[in-house]
Design a protein around this motif. Structure first.
Motif, PDB file in Angstrom:
ATOM      1  N   ILE A  40       8.887  18.721 129.320  1.00 55.22           N
ATOM      2  CA  ILE A  40       9.831  18.512 128.223  1.00 55.22           C
ATOM      3  C   ILE A  40       9.456  17.273 127.424  1.00 55.22           C
ATOM      4  O   ILE A  40       9.423  17.290 126.189  1.00 55.22           O
ATOM      5  N   THR A  47      12.029  21.717 122.075  1.00 56.08           N
ATOM      6  CA  THR A  47      13.475  21.650 121.927  1.00 56.08           C
ATOM      7  C   THR A  47      14.050  23.028 121.609  1.00 56.08           C
ATOM      8  O   THR A  47      13.532  23.752 120.747  1.00 56.08           O
ATOM      9  N   GLY A  48      15.102  23.394 122.306  1.00 52.57           N
ATOM     10  CA  GLY A  48      15.777  24.671 122.070  1.00 52.57           C
ATOM     11  C   GLY A  48      15.175  25.831 122.830  1.00 52.57           C
ATOM     12  O   GLY A  48      15.764  26.915 122.881  1.00 52.57           O
ATOM     13  N   TYR A  80      18.132  16.499 130.223  1.00 45.57           N
ATOM     14  CA  TYR A  80      16.885  17.151 129.791  1.00 45.57           C
ATOM     15  C   TYR A  80      17.135  18.558 129.267  1.00 45.57           C
ATOM     16  O   TYR A  80      16.403  19.038 128.402  1.00 45.57           O
ATOM     17  N   VAL A  90      16.156  23.758 126.501  1.00 48.85           N
ATOM     18  CA  VAL A  90      15.671  22.381 126.411  1.00 48.85           C
ATOM     19  C   VAL A  90      16.533  21.603 125.422  1.00 48.85           C
ATOM     20  O   VAL A  90      16.762  22.059 124.298  1.00 48.85           O
ATOM     21  N   ALA A  91      17.020  20.441 125.850  1.00 46.00           N
ATOM     22  CA  ALA A  91      17.885  19.620 125.010  1.00 46.00           C
ATOM     23  C   ALA A  91      17.085  18.994 123.871  1.00 46.00           C
ATOM     24  O   ALA A  91      15.882  18.737 124.005  1.00 46.00           O
ATOM     25  N   PRO A  92      17.745  18.737 122.737  1.00 52.71           N
ATOM     26  CA  PRO A  92      17.039  18.097 121.615  1.00 52.71           C
ATOM     27  C   PRO A  92      16.733  16.633 121.928  1.00 52.71           C
ATOM     28  O   PRO A  92      17.600  15.873 122.342  1.00 52.71           O
ATOM     29  N   LEU A  93      15.465  16.243 121.746  1.00 59.95           N
ATOM     30  CA  LEU A  93      15.028  14.865 121.931  1.00 59.95           C
ATOM     31  C   LEU A  93      14.206  14.449 120.725  1.00 59.95           C
ATOM     32  O   LEU A  93      13.349  15.217 120.251  1.00 59.95           O
ATOM     33  N   SER A  94      14.451  13.230 120.210  1.00 58.22           N
ATOM     34  CA  SER A  94      13.647  12.732 119.097  1.00 58.22           C
ATOM     35  C   SER A  94      12.249  12.386 119.592  1.00 58.22           C
ATOM     36  O   SER A  94      12.009  12.219 120.786  1.00 58.22           O
ATOM     37  N   ARG A  98      11.164  10.903 123.235  1.00 61.66           N
ATOM     38  CA  ARG A  98      10.143  11.509 124.090  1.00 61.66           C
ATOM     39  C   ARG A  98       9.069  10.488 124.464  1.00 61.66           C
ATOM     40  O   ARG A  98       8.627  10.412 125.609  1.00 61.66           O
TER      41      ARG A  98
END
Length: 502
Positions: A40, A47-48, A80, A90-94, A98
């Motif tokens: 991830i 993401t998504g 996560y 999958v969670a949104p991460l900038s 990351r």
């Protein structure tokens, strides 16, 4: 290949690769969690993207479904992935998130953030060494400590309050110990105090740090004896104070008249009863003048009375704090020398003028702890064991100091001057500059001895600061002749002379 909504073939392959098995392999649950986290954070699982069902993934990896369920639950708890009716995604991460998180999972060689600027002023002058080595300054005779009496006092303290001693105590310290200290100081040191003005600290160092916190702001000026106690220097630098060195002579700290106007102090550190490390005693004239000038300047004096109980000639010298009921003095004491260093119990006596105002802040700043040790110490004082122990140690240290003086006079074989030396646990020996003290100490430690280098106690060492600080508290009198001869051989070797035959 498992059926997944992740579009990247590499992602699907990542999820279908078998986990490690056999001896030395991590538990499969932990392997799966780590694999998914890294994928991830690296963007291999975008993401998504929807992860496979727990049943499908368990079949693909040949692991139990519970293992997958627990892994998904952990990843959900840590943010996560997101689990809802549509499945696990999958969670949104900038991108920044990351990058930062991936370094935590797999640390890169990126530099750490810079430490506070004040740390650059705290220069180490210590060597890694065994404090039990002979000639260590400031270490008491630990083999002579009455362990059985201490254990009995500790057992009684624990039996008296077996449950409450395990919780937080009063932030300023156990009332029983504060009262016992107040009574002891009034009688033995002439200190004006009551229990309400005493704060129990983590040794004398904790008391010094508390003085800085209570009375100064960054950029204030503090005067420090030079050569002087390195712990005070560290405490002042840690508080971002401007440290000004005040030289010491045979009568204690020397304060130039113009210093009160050119470098007006907020704090003044001094060890008047037994200057550390030179052993000088601050004269009465200088004590009274310092008290009056500090009062007029709005400055506070820190009186570090670290080993005044061990006076080897005449009666103990009374504390400077006791010269005036309203003295602008914060009195600092410790049990590290009178008891044992690992006890880590010190105390601070606040001036009456600030005690009531400062105590509410102290209660918020500190957390009560070490309750069993404090209650044991209180009982040790109250039942007379402390006074008896001090009496035994005074006699022992008097004998050891006399033996060390004789050994230096008989066996050192180098021109030297013994400074102070009527109190405490050490003698300071000034040496000619031809015999560099730091080099002597370095070689001595290799030979199993641990004296201190006098120059390392000075902020800006001068020629007269070349010498050795030799502890006798932890060293038997019979050992001094051989140890002094060994130091002589080291010094002569470094000074270019040939040691005499043994």
């Amino acid at each position: 290949m498992i059926d997944t909504t992740l579009s990247d073939t590499a992602s699907a392959s990542l999820l279908s690769s078998p986990l490690s098995r056999g001896p030395g392999a991590l538990p499969r649950q932990r392997q799966l969690i780590q694999r998914l986290k890294q994928a991830i954070l690296a963007g291999q699982l975008p993401t998504g993207g929807k992860l496979p069902s727990s049943r499908a993934l368990s079949e693909e990896l040949d692991i139990s479904r519970n293992t997958v369920l627990i892994a998904y639950e952990q990843l959900t708890a840590e943010g996560y992935v997101i689990a809802d009716r549509q499945g696990t995604r999958v969670a949104p991460l900038s991108a920044a998130s990351r990058s930062a998180a991936s370094q935590a999972v797999a640390p890169a060689a990126a530099p750490l953030p810079a430490t506070a600027r004040r740390l650059s002023r705290i220069v180490s002058t210590r060597y890694a060494h065994d404090g039990s080595l002979p000639l260590t300054p400031g270490t008491p005779a630990l083999t002579q400590f009455p362990v059985n009496a201490w254990r009995r006092a500790q057992d009684r303290a624990l039996q008296a309050a077996p449950a409450t001693t395990l919780g937080y105590g009063h932030p300023a310290g156990e009332p029983a110990l504060r009262e016992a200290i107040a009574q002891y100081l009034r009688v033995s040191r002439g200190v004006h105090c009551d229990a309400s003005r005493i704060v129990i600290t983590e040794g004398a160092q904790g008391a010094l740090a508390l003085c800085v916190q209570l009375l100064t702001n960054a950029g204030d000026t503090a005067w420090l004896e030079d050569p002087g106690y390195r712990g005070a220097k560290s405490a002042f630098h840690a508080g971002d104070l401007n440290v000004v060195a005040m030289r010491v002579d045979a009568d204690g700290i020397v304060i130039p008249e113009d210093a009160w106007t050119t470098h007006p102090p907020r704090l003044i550190q001094t060890t008047p009863s037994h200057q550390y490390p030179t052993g000088a005693v601050l004269s009465l004239t200088r004590r009274l003048d310092l008290l009056e000038r500090a009062r007029r300047a709005g400055a506070w004096i820190i009186e570090d009375d670290y080993d005044s109980e061990f006076r080897h000639q005449g009666e103990p010298i009374a504390a400077m704090q006791g010269l005036s009921p309203d003295a602008p003095v914060l009195y600092v004491g410790t049990f590290s020398k009178t008891m044992f260093p690992a006890l880590r119990l010190g105390f601070l006596v606040l001036p009456q003028a600030i005690a009531a105002h400062a105590m509410p802040s102290i209660i918020e700043m500190l957390r009560g702890g070490h309750r069993l040790e404090q209650l044991t110490m209180a009982a040790f004082i109250e039942n007379g064991q402390f006074s008896r122990h001090l009496g035994r140690m005074r006699r022992l240290y008097r004998e050891r100091q006399a033996a060390l003086r004789d050994a230096l006079a008989t066996h050192l074989g180098i021109d030297h001057e013994v400074l102070g030396g009527h109190s405490g646990l050490h003698l300071t020996v000034r040496l000619p500059s031809a015999f560099p003290d730091v080099a002597i100490v370095e070689q001595a430690r290799k030979l199993g001895m641990n004296p201190g280098a006098l120059s390392s106690f000075a902020l800006v060492p001068r020629e007269e600061d070349n010498g050795l600080v030799i502890g006798y508290g932890n060293t038997g009198a019979e050992r001094f002749p051989a140890l002094v001869r060994r130091i002589r051989d080291v010094a002569l070797g470094l000074g270019g002379s040939t040691p005499p035959p043994r």
